[in-house]
Design a protein around this motif. Structure first.
Motif, short mmCIF file in Angstrom:
data_model
loop_
_atom_site.label_atom_id
_atom_site.label_comp_id
_atom_site.label_asym_id
_atom_site.label_seq_id
_atom_site.Cartn_x
_atom_site.Cartn_y
_atom_site.Cartn_z
N ASP A 583 0.97 -0.83 -0.06
CA ASP A 583 0.31 0.15 0.38
C ASP A 583 0.89 1.42 -0.16
O ASP A 583 0.50 2.17 0.98
CB ASP A 583 -1.23 0.20 1.22
N VAL A 584 1.81 1.05 -0.92
CA VAL A 584 2.73 2.47 -1.05
C VAL A 584 2.10 3.67 -1.54
O VAL A 584 1.39 3.51 -2.93
CB VAL A 584 4.19 2.32 -1.90
N THR A 620 -9.46 -0.82 -2.68
CA THR A 620 -10.12 0.15 -3.34
C THR A 620 -10.16 1.11 -2.20
O THR A 620 -11.09 1.99 -1.72
CB THR A 620 -11.10 -0.18 -4.27
N VAL A 621 -11.34 0.93 -1.00
CA VAL A 621 -12.11 1.67 -0.17
C VAL A 621 -10.70 2.51 0.15
O VAL A 621 -10.87 3.81 0.70
CB VAL A 621 -12.40 1.06 1.29
N ILE A 622 -9.51 1.88 0.52
CA ILE A 622 -8.90 2.52 1.48
C ILE A 622 -8.16 3.93 0.61
O ILE A 622 -7.75 5.10 1.21
CB ILE A 622 -7.26 1.70 1.46
N GLY A 623 -9.00 4.14 -0.61
CA GLY A 623 -8.46 4.64 -1.36
C GLY A 623 -7.25 5.02 -2.37
O GLY A 623 -6.70 6.01 -2.48
N THR A 624 -5.96 3.68 -2.64
CA THR A 624 -4.90 4.06 -3.51
C THR A 624 -4.98 2.93 -4.86
O THR A 624 -3.85 2.54 -5.16
CB THR A 624 -4.48 2.49 -2.14
N PRO A 625 -6.26 3.20 -6.08
CA PRO A 625 -6.03 2.25 -7.26
C PRO A 625 -5.22 3.37 -7.87
O PRO A 625 -4.59 2.72 -8.73
CB PRO A 625 -7.36 3.00 -7.50
N ASP A 626 -4.78 4.49 -7.54
CA ASP A 626 -3.37 5.63 -8.56
C ASP A 626 -2.74 4.84 -8.24
O ASP A 626 -1.56 5.37 -9.24
CB ASP A 626 -4.34 6.85 -8.38
N TYR A 627 -2.47 4.15 -6.98
CA TYR A 627 -1.05 3.49 -7.25
C TYR A 627 -0.60 2.33 -7.25
O TYR A 627 0.53 1.45 -6.95
CB TYR A 627 -0.11 4.41 -5.47
N MET A 628 -2.09 1.14 -7.80
CA MET A 628 -1.66 0.05 -7.66
C MET A 628 -0.49 -0.51 -8.66
O MET A 628 -0.86 0.34 -9.99
CB MET A 628 -2.97 -0.73 -7.61
N SER A 629 0.17 -1.61 -8.69
CA SER A 629 0.58 -1.91 -9.97
C SER A 629 -0.24 -2.87 -10.11
O SER A 629 -1.45 -3.12 -10.08
CB SER A 629 1.44 -3.36 -9.25
N PRO A 630 -0.67 -2.67 -11.77
CA PRO A 630 -1.01 -3.78 -12.44
C PRO A 630 -1.25 -4.86 -12.18
O PRO A 630 -2.69 -5.68 -12.42
CB PRO A 630 0.02 -3.89 -14.32
N GLU A 631 -0.49 -5.66 -11.30
CA GLU A 631 -0.37 -7.90 -11.13
C GLU A 631 -1.21 -7.00 -9.80
O GLU A 631 -2.60 -8.28 -10.30
CB GLU A 631 0.75 -7.91 -11.17
N GLN A 632 -1.81 -6.11 -9.23
CA GLN A 632 -2.15 -5.40 -8.26
C GLN A 632 -3.99 -5.83 -9.03
O GLN A 632 -4.75 -6.06 -8.25
CB GLN A 632 -2.17 -4.62 -7.08
N LEU A 633 -4.04 -4.89 -9.80
CA LEU A 633 -5.03 -3.84 -9.86
C LEU A 633 -6.19 -6.03 -10.89
O LEU A 633 -7.31 -5.48 -10.62
CB LEU A 633 -4.82 -3.41 -11.65
N LEU A 634 -5.34 -6.53 -11.16
CA LEU A 634 -5.31 -8.04 -11.94
C LEU A 634 -5.81 -8.91 -10.72
O LEU A 634 -6.25 -10.19 -11.70
CB LEU A 634 -4.48 -8.85 -12.97
N ASP A 643 5.85 -2.95 -4.87
CA ASP A 643 5.89 -1.84 -3.97
C ASP A 643 6.89 -1.13 -4.81
O ASP A 643 6.82 0.34 -4.45
CB ASP A 643 6.93 -2.37 -2.68
N ILE A 644 8.50 -1.75 -5.64
CA ILE A 644 8.93 -0.46 -6.26
C ILE A 644 8.23 -0.22 -7.69
O ILE A 644 7.93 1.23 -8.39
CB ILE A 644 9.60 -1.29 -7.65
N TYR A 645 7.03 -0.58 -7.92
CA TYR A 645 5.89 0.63 -9.05
C TYR A 645 5.16 1.11 -8.47
O TYR A 645 5.25 2.49 -8.77
CB TYR A 645 4.80 -0.48 -9.61
N LEU A 674 -3.23 -0.65 -17.83
CA LEU A 674 -3.11 -1.44 -18.48
C LEU A 674 -2.46 -1.79 -19.80
O LEU A 674 -1.77 -2.61 -20.08
CB LEU A 674 -4.30 -2.89 -17.88
N ASP A 675 -2.80 -0.52 -20.72
CA ASP A 675 -2.69 -0.79 -21.97
C ASP A 675 -1.63 -0.24 -22.13
O ASP A 675 -1.33 -0.05 -23.05
CB ASP A 675 -3.92 -0.08 -22.58
#
Length: 726
Positions: A583-584, A620-634, A643-645, A674-675
């Motif tokens: 959750d960086v 998402t509830v915590i409010g971190t989608p803008d900082y998630m890596s593609p693998e987290q989103l998937l 964390d590095i991403y 993702l694109d």
């Protein structure tokens, strides 16, 4: 004046010299000069000894003055002072050892200046006399007009107070205040229509209300007397068991016991301890009063040394042990304890592990190396498995975490010392153990009741609400046992209701506690109190990066890169222990007043099971989608490169003041991530070099195999980049 009071004698605990009888002296007979006491005044520069010398000479001392440890050693080797006064803020180990070596029988006192010396002398005789007259007249007038209390009660309260104050080693000023309060204690009772013989039968709320009203009336009465020395009628905040009682608390305990005796309450000592456990009477004051009430009881069950830097805990335990028939010695640090043991070995040692100078583990190890196999029981604020195992492997007879039920401790001590259990003792132990459990249940609070002012475990007092997020509520709190500010992060009930999730969370907290790095916030401990599950963490002065980005916009490139380098170095320390943050984001990075950073919430975000279907939803509830890596989103498995991403997104925002992907809403920004690859930071901020562009874009590679392999290599590269732009 023939009967002049020896103020300094009161300060040192020495009785004032009795007045010499008046007699006719033959002028032809030589009268021998009375023997004067010697005092050593240790006055290192810049202290000026002159006013102190004058004071001590007036009080009947011949004064020796030393301005260095060397001169003090020489003087002590050739004299025998009864009193040593050091003009220093704190009496250090080196100075204390010097005085003990050369003057083992001298009383040693440390004062930071002239005013404390005068204050410790209590009061001038004239003022004391006038004050005593006013007090006696006022009290006698009230009690003669309204005779509602037995004549002997005030005397009994006064006697118990004096003996309890001596047991607690009160200063002369506090002892004098206690005597005044005790002498006047029954005035509110005399003025009140309520009876005073229902101490044990009344419910707790009624007793507290009556005590509050009584103290308020007594406070007004004492304030009107204009005492020439301070009489404090309020109790300091915090857990009473962790501090020395005030004079008024000792008087209240003495009065409670006196009323019990007057009412012929069965087993008044047991009833007194029940009231102490329920919070009606200060626990240390209760034991001091019980000690005062036990006339001539023999200490024949062996000698126990209590080692604890916490004066309140040390006094409470020592007094209770003395009341149980043990003789006791006390020490505030490991080195003093070791010296005491070498001089006169006790039958048993009770020691805290956390001690100044030499800790409890080192004390035990030293004793074992010296061949001293005295049973030692650790009673410690440290309750983790590592500390317990370390103590037991070193040879401790037992390891008990604080806070502990005193009755349980006494039972264990009896077993360690091979003592038999009397039926009366066993009954009392069980009765008081039950009271303790009941008291603990009363203090339990729920998640919805959390608010500033609430106390948890009689230890953590919530002071400020710092906000609420997807994981739960965050508070600034005061740890009243350790006397420091901490952060409490309390988990939502919905996240801790599942046993599997809770166990995973605790496992991750254990991992996070192992991280030790200047750029990572310290996690102290995990607690379960009823339905509450919370973590205590280091309290920081500063603000989070998210707030600073909103306030300042883009950071200067050297500053942003330095923050990034510190962040990656802290991240590397966590990754070395296989701890992934997950959750960086700028909200979880704190910028301290000096410009350094601290990473927050290790072990918090990752406490959620990644295999759970709602894992991404919770993020998402915590409010971190803008900082998630593609693998987290998937919903794929995460690792250190995740964390590095996220760190790359944060560093991009620091450099440009904007996120790497734009869109009307979070869904559009996620799709873009993702694109395609993000635009280079220099496209938004032309000042940024191509080398920095390349570094950031590698952090943000969609394929994790193309990112920097680890946080440490990223930190090293950032340090190199900083050198190129200076």
């Amino acid at each position: 004046m023939p009967d002049r009071r020896d103020r300094l004698g009161g300060m040192t605990g020495m009785p004032a010299a009795p007045a010499a009888p008046t007699e006719r002296i033959d002028p032809t007979v030589a009268v021998p000069r009375p023997v004067r006491r010697q005092a050593l005044l240790y006055a290192p520069p810049p202290a000026t000894p002159a006013p102190y010398i004058t004071l001590f000479e007036v009080e009947g001392f011949d004064v020796l003055v030393a301005n260095s440890p060397e001169s003090a050693a020489v003087l002590l080797a050739n004299s025998s002072p009864t009193l040593i006064v050091a003009l220093v803020p704190v009496l250090g180990d080196e100075l204390r050892d010097l005085f003990r070596k050369h003057a083992p029988n001298s009383e040693v006192r440390a004062f930071p200046g002239f005013l404390p010396v005068l204050e410790d002398a209590v009061v001038r005789p004239h003022d004391a006399f006038e004050f005593a007259i006013r007090s006696i007249v006022a009290t006698a007038g009230v009690l003669s007009a309204v005779r509602k209390t037995p004549r002997e009660r005030t005397v009994r309260i006064l006697q118990l107070t004096e003996k309890a104050a001596a047991a607690l080693h009160f200063t002369s000023a506090d002892a004098a205040a206690g005597r005044v309060i005790a002498a006047l204690y029954d005035v509110p009772h005399a003025l009140s229509n309520a009876g005073t013989t229902k101490t044990e039968q009344q419910n707790a709320e009624t007793r507290r209300n009556e005590r509050g009203v009584h103290r308020a009336m007594l406070t007004e009465f004492i304030a009107a007397l204009a005492a020439p020395f301070p009489i404090v009628m309020t109790s300091p905040p915090g857990d009473p068991a962790q501090r020395t009682p005030t004079p008024v608390e000792v008087v209240e305990a003495a009065a409670t016991y006196a009323i019990m005796v007057e009412a012929r309450v069965e087993q008044p000592d047991l009833a007194m301890r029940k009231l102490a456990l329920s919070g009606d009477v200060h626990p240390v004051a209760a034991e001091a009063v019980l000690s005062a009430a036990m006339k001539g009881h023999a200490a024949n069950r062996g000698r126990i040394l209590v080692v604890d830097s916490d004066a309140g805990a040390r006094n409470l335990l020592a007094l209770r042990l003395a009341n149980e028939g043990y003789s006791t010695d006390v020490a505030a640090d490991g080195r003093t304890a070791l010296e005491s043991i070498r001089r006169d070995p006790p039958a048993l040692i009770i020691s805290e592990t956390v001690l100044p100078g030499m800790d409890g583990f080192s004390l035990l190890d030293t004793l074992r190396r010296e061949g001293r196999h005295i049973p030692l029981v650790f009673l410690s604020a440290r309750n983790d498995a590592l500390s317990m195992n370390k103590g037991l492997l070193l040879g401790a007879a037992d390891f008990l975490p604080k806070p502990i039920n005193t009755e349980v401790l006494l039972v264990k001590l009896q077993k360690v010392m091979g003592e038999k259990f009397a039926a009366a003792d066993a009954s009392a132990r069980l009765t008081l153990s039950d009271v303790t459990r009941g008291g603990q249940e009363e203090t339990t609070v729920t998640y919805n009741q959390l608010a500033p002012g609430v106390s948890i475990l009689s230890r953590f007092k919530l002071e400020k609400d710092l906000g609420e997020g997807g994981m739960g509520k965050v508070f600034k709190a005061r740890d009243e046992r350790l006397e420091e500010d901490v952060v409490l992060k309390v988990m939502k009930d919905s996240l801790t209701g599942d046993a599997k999730t809770l166990e995973h969370f605790k496992r991750e907290i254990r991992l996070a506690r192992k991280i030790s790095h200047p750029a990572v916030v310290r996690i102290f401990d995990f607690f379960e109190v009823g339905s509450l599950k919370f973590v205590t963490m280091e309290f920081l002065q500063g603000t989070d990066l998210a707030h600073e980005i909103v306030r300042r916009g883009a950071f200067p490139t050297p500053v942003a890169l330095r923050i990034g380098a510190e962040f990656f170095e802290g991240l590397a320390a966590a990754h070395d222990l296989n701890v992934v943050h997950r959750d960086v984001k700028p909200h979880n990075v704190y910028l301290l007043a000096g410009g350094h950073v601290k990473i927050l919430d290790f072990g918090i975000a990752q406490g959620l099971d990644p295999q759970r279907p709602d894992h991404t939803m919770t993020q998402t509830v915590i409010g971190t989608p803008d900082y998630m890596s593609p693998e987290q989103l998937l919903g794929q498995k995460v690792d250190a490169r995740t964390d590095i991403y996220s760190a790359g997104v944060m560093l991009y925002e620091l450099l440009t003041g904007a996120l790497p992907f734009e869109g009307k809403d979070s869904t559009e920004r996620i799709t873009a991530r993702l694109d395609r690859a993000p635009d280079a930071p220099s496209k938004r901020a032309p000042r940024i070099s191509h080398e920095v562009d390349g570094f950031i874009l590698r952090l943000l590679a969609r394929n994790r195999d193309e990112r920097w392999p680890d946080a440490r290599s990223a930190a090293t590269e950032l340090r190199n980049l900083i050198k190129t732009i200076r």
